[in-house]
Motif scaffolding. Sequence first.
Motif, PDB file in Angstrom:
ATOM      1  N   SER A  11       9.021   0.247 -32.867  1.00 49.45           N
ATOM      2  CA  SER A  11      10.288   0.367 -32.149  1.00 49.45           C
ATOM      3  C   SER A  11      11.336  -0.613 -32.636  1.00 49.45           C
ATOM      4  N   GLY A  15       7.452  -6.159 -34.954  1.00 49.30           N
ATOM      5  CA  GLY A  15       6.057  -6.045 -34.525  1.00 49.30           C
ATOM      6  C   GLY A  15       5.100  -5.809 -35.689  1.00 49.30           C
ATOM      7  N   TYR A  16       3.829  -5.705 -35.334  1.00 47.21           N
ATOM      8  CA  TYR A  16       2.800  -5.453 -36.343  1.00 47.21           C
ATOM      9  C   TYR A  16       2.948  -4.061 -36.958  1.00 47.21           C
ATOM     10  N   TRP A  36       8.108   5.084 -29.412  1.00 44.02           N
ATOM     11  CA  TRP A  36       8.070   5.335 -27.972  1.00 44.02           C
ATOM     12  C   TRP A  36       9.399   5.934 -27.523  1.00 44.02           C
ATOM     13  N   ASP A  73       5.143   9.618 -26.728  1.00 47.49           N
ATOM     14  CA  ASP A  73       4.619   8.844 -25.604  1.00 47.49           C
ATOM     15  C   ASP A  73       3.132   9.100 -25.531  1.00 47.49           C
ATOM     16  N   ALA A  74       2.371   8.098 -25.933  1.00 50.25           N
ATOM     17  CA  ALA A  74       0.928   8.264 -26.119  1.00 50.25           C
ATOM     18  C   ALA A  74       0.134   8.220 -24.819  1.00 50.25           C
ATOM     19  N   SER A 120      -0.567   1.010 -33.238  1.00 50.14           N
ATOM     20  CA  SER A 120      -0.062  -0.347 -33.026  1.00 50.14           C
ATOM     21  C   SER A 120       0.734  -0.366 -31.733  1.00 50.14           C
ATOM     22  N   LEU A 121       0.097   0.037 -30.662  1.00 51.35           N
ATOM     23  CA  LEU A 121       0.811   0.091 -29.392  1.00 51.35           C
ATOM     24  C   LEU A 121      -0.089  -0.327 -28.240  1.00 51.35           C
ATOM     25  N   THR A 171      -6.191  -5.181 -32.044  1.00 49.52           N
ATOM     26  CA  THR A 171      -6.785  -5.693 -30.826  1.00 49.52           C
ATOM     27  C   THR A 171      -6.544  -7.195 -30.718  1.00 49.52           C
ATOM     28  N   LYS A 190      -8.555  -3.983 -24.273  1.00 49.42           N
ATOM     29  CA  LYS A 190      -8.907  -4.352 -25.650  1.00 49.42           C
ATOM     30  C   LYS A 190     -10.419  -4.282 -25.864  1.00 49.42           C
ATOM     31  N   ALA A 217      -5.890  -9.459 -34.200  1.00 45.40           N
ATOM     32  CA  ALA A 217      -4.796 -10.239 -34.793  1.00 45.40           C
ATOM     33  C   ALA A 217      -4.512 -11.491 -33.977  1.00 45.40           C
ATOM     34  N   PRO A 219      -1.664 -14.508 -32.727  1.00 49.65           N
ATOM     35  CA  PRO A 219      -0.410 -14.337 -31.985  1.00 49.65           C
ATOM     36  C   PRO A 219       0.825 -14.156 -32.870  1.00 49.65           C
ATOM     37  N   LEU A 220       1.663 -13.214 -32.480  1.00 49.85           N
ATOM     38  CA  LEU A 220       2.923 -12.922 -33.181  1.00 49.85           C
ATOM     39  C   LEU A 220       4.024 -12.769 -32.131  1.00 49.85           C
ATOM     40  N   SER A 222       6.274 -10.833 -31.124  1.00 43.77           N
ATOM     41  CA  SER A 222       6.837  -9.475 -31.090  1.00 43.77           C
ATOM     42  C   SER A 222       7.527  -9.265 -29.756  1.00 43.77           C
ATOM     43  N   ALA A 224       6.651  -7.021 -27.523  1.00 44.24           N
ATOM     44  CA  ALA A 224       5.605  -6.872 -26.504  1.00 44.24           C
ATOM     45  C   ALA A 224       5.040  -8.235 -26.115  1.00 44.24           C
TER      46      ALA A 224
HETATM   47  P1  NAI Z   1       5.478  -4.306 -30.444  1.00 37.51           P
HETATM   48  O1  NAI Z   1       6.347  -4.423 -29.248  1.00 37.51           O
HETATM   49  O2  NAI Z   1       6.103  -4.351 -31.781  1.00 37.51           O
HETATM   50  O3  NAI Z   1       4.592  -2.993 -30.401  1.00 37.51           O
HETATM   51  C1  NAI Z   1       4.163  -2.325 -29.255  1.00 37.51           C
HETATM   52  C2  NAI Z   1       4.727  -0.928 -29.330  1.00 37.51           C
HETATM   53  O4  NAI Z   1       4.111  -0.085 -28.380  1.00 37.51           O
HETATM   54  C3  NAI Z   1       6.230  -0.875 -29.053  1.00 37.51           C
HETATM   55  O5  NAI Z   1       6.870  -0.295 -30.176  1.00 37.51           O
HETATM   56  C4  NAI Z   1       6.327   0.029 -27.837  1.00 37.51           C
HETATM   57  O6  NAI Z   1       7.476   0.810 -27.854  1.00 37.51           O
HETATM   58  C5  NAI Z   1       5.073   0.876 -28.020  1.00 37.51           C
HETATM   59  N1  NAI Z   1       4.604   1.584 -26.828  1.00 37.51           N
HETATM   60  C6  NAI Z   1       4.360   1.092 -25.576  1.00 37.51           C
HETATM   61  N2  NAI Z   1       3.932   2.077 -24.775  1.00 37.51           N
HETATM   62  C7  NAI Z   1       3.883   3.216 -25.519  1.00 37.51           C
HETATM   63  C8  NAI Z   1       3.521   4.573 -25.250  1.00 37.51           C
HETATM   64  N3  NAI Z   1       3.124   4.958 -24.038  1.00 37.51           N
HETATM   65  N4  NAI Z   1       3.600   5.478 -26.260  1.00 37.51           N
HETATM   66  C9  NAI Z   1       4.009   5.110 -27.491  1.00 37.51           C
HETATM   67  N5  NAI Z   1       4.359   3.848 -27.806  1.00 37.51           N
HETATM   68  C10 NAI Z   1       4.298   2.907 -26.830  1.00 37.51           C
HETATM   69  O7  NAI Z   1       4.388  -5.467 -30.266  1.00 37.51           O
HETATM   70  P2  NAI Z   1       3.114  -5.899 -31.123  1.00 37.51           P
HETATM   71  O8  NAI Z   1       2.730  -7.220 -30.536  1.00 37.51           O
HETATM   72  O9  NAI Z   1       3.352  -5.800 -32.560  1.00 37.51           O
HETATM   73  O10 NAI Z   1       1.989  -4.870 -30.666  1.00 37.51           O
HETATM   74  C11 NAI Z   1       1.312  -3.990 -31.543  1.00 37.51           C
HETATM   75  C12 NAI Z   1      -0.183  -4.082 -31.298  1.00 37.51           C
HETATM   76  O11 NAI Z   1      -0.644  -5.381 -31.691  1.00 37.51           O
HETATM   77  C13 NAI Z   1      -0.576  -3.909 -29.834  1.00 37.51           C
HETATM   78  O12 NAI Z   1      -1.783  -3.166 -29.761  1.00 37.51           O
HETATM   79  C14 NAI Z   1      -0.847  -5.344 -29.407  1.00 37.51           C
HETATM   80  O13 NAI Z   1      -1.725  -5.440 -28.304  1.00 37.51           O
HETATM   81  C15 NAI Z   1      -1.480  -5.883 -30.676  1.00 37.51           C
HETATM   82  N6  NAI Z   1      -1.595  -7.342 -30.772  1.00 37.51           N
HETATM   83  C16 NAI Z   1      -0.477  -8.143 -30.670  1.00 37.51           C
HETATM   84  C17 NAI Z   1      -0.592  -9.512 -30.745  1.00 37.51           C
HETATM   85  C18 NAI Z   1       0.620 -10.385 -30.646  1.00 37.51           C
HETATM   86  O14 NAI Z   1       0.499 -11.602 -30.487  1.00 37.51           O
HETATM   87  N7  NAI Z   1       1.824  -9.848 -30.757  1.00 37.51           N
HETATM   88  C19 NAI Z   1      -1.903 -10.173 -30.941  1.00 37.51           C
HETATM   89  C20 NAI Z   1      -3.003  -9.240 -31.086  1.00 37.51           C
HETATM   90  C21 NAI Z   1      -2.848  -7.888 -30.985  1.00 37.51           C
END
Ligand code: NAI
Length: 286
Positions: A11, A15-16, A36, A73-74, A120-121, A171, A190, A217, A219-220, A222, A224
Amino acid sequence: RGKRAFIAGVSDDNGYGWAIAKSLAAAGAEILVGTWVPTLNIFESSLRRGKFDESRKLPDGSLMEITKVYPLDAVYDNPEDVPEDVKANKRYSGSSNWTVQEVVEAVKHDFGNIDILVHSLANGPEVSKPLLETSRNGYLAAVSASSYSFVSLLKHFVPIMNPGGASISLTYIASERIIPGYGGGMSSAKAALESDTRVLAFEAGRKHKVRVNTISAGPLRSRAAKAIGFIDMMIDYSSANAPLQKELSAEEVGNAAAFLASPLASAITGAVVYVDNGLNAMGVGV
Ligand code: NAI
């Protein structure tokens, strides 16, 4: 021909998902993304207006091309699952065909098949509440958006994935160790995602020759993660305590994902791969 990847959960350029798209593009893959629905307009207009051009730069100087952006929307598998209030919501009624089944049908219609699926959501409406204070609905919503969404995406995509294909999700170590603050059932979600990685690796491997792995992963900062509220503390904790004392870049996770999606990882499936500067290996803080 190059491989084709569908990356669900992009989005913005922080993010990742974005970083994984870039690493896959740098390795020669064609990039499709699932965005999303409520964030579709802002993402597409930013992309169009060149707001992401700086972060689209690949190592060879060219810009990453996103061949197509699909609204997604997943948490909904097909139109019958969508409640009336969501259908009527202005942010949703402006787009169409965004349930999992419809997105996969559209990708099949547009391109025929894919090689790589990236999930990645995540979403947990009660993430800031301790598990002891989490409602049933909050818990189930976290699992629906963060775990079953992967089962559903793989279930629908795997029939159009080429043999030798791969899927990857993201995760977090809160699945197996106590991380206070990662609440609302997100730690449970997770844990489910990691267990499903193993079972789906068996099922998709036997039936479709598709590999299934997840990256745990570090922490980043992002969008979220900022919403959870303790991301700066987790980054500081990692810098202080991990074997590698550097901030983790999204690109490092992107590169690991590109490796896992490539034939270099042809015997790796059902794995939780840590990309966290080694923090998971520590037993105590130092
Ligand atoms: P992000 O905000 O870039 O990505 C999350 C995405 O999920 C967003 O683009 C959001 O629009 C989308 N989303 C939420 N609900 C949705 C739905 N119902 N349908 C479709 N899309 C939906 O944030 P990030 O942190 O890069 O997250 C990506 C993955 O990495 C997630 O699984 C998160 O749990 C995981 N992660 C993140 C960490 C961090 O520190 N940022 C650490 C470890 C894992």
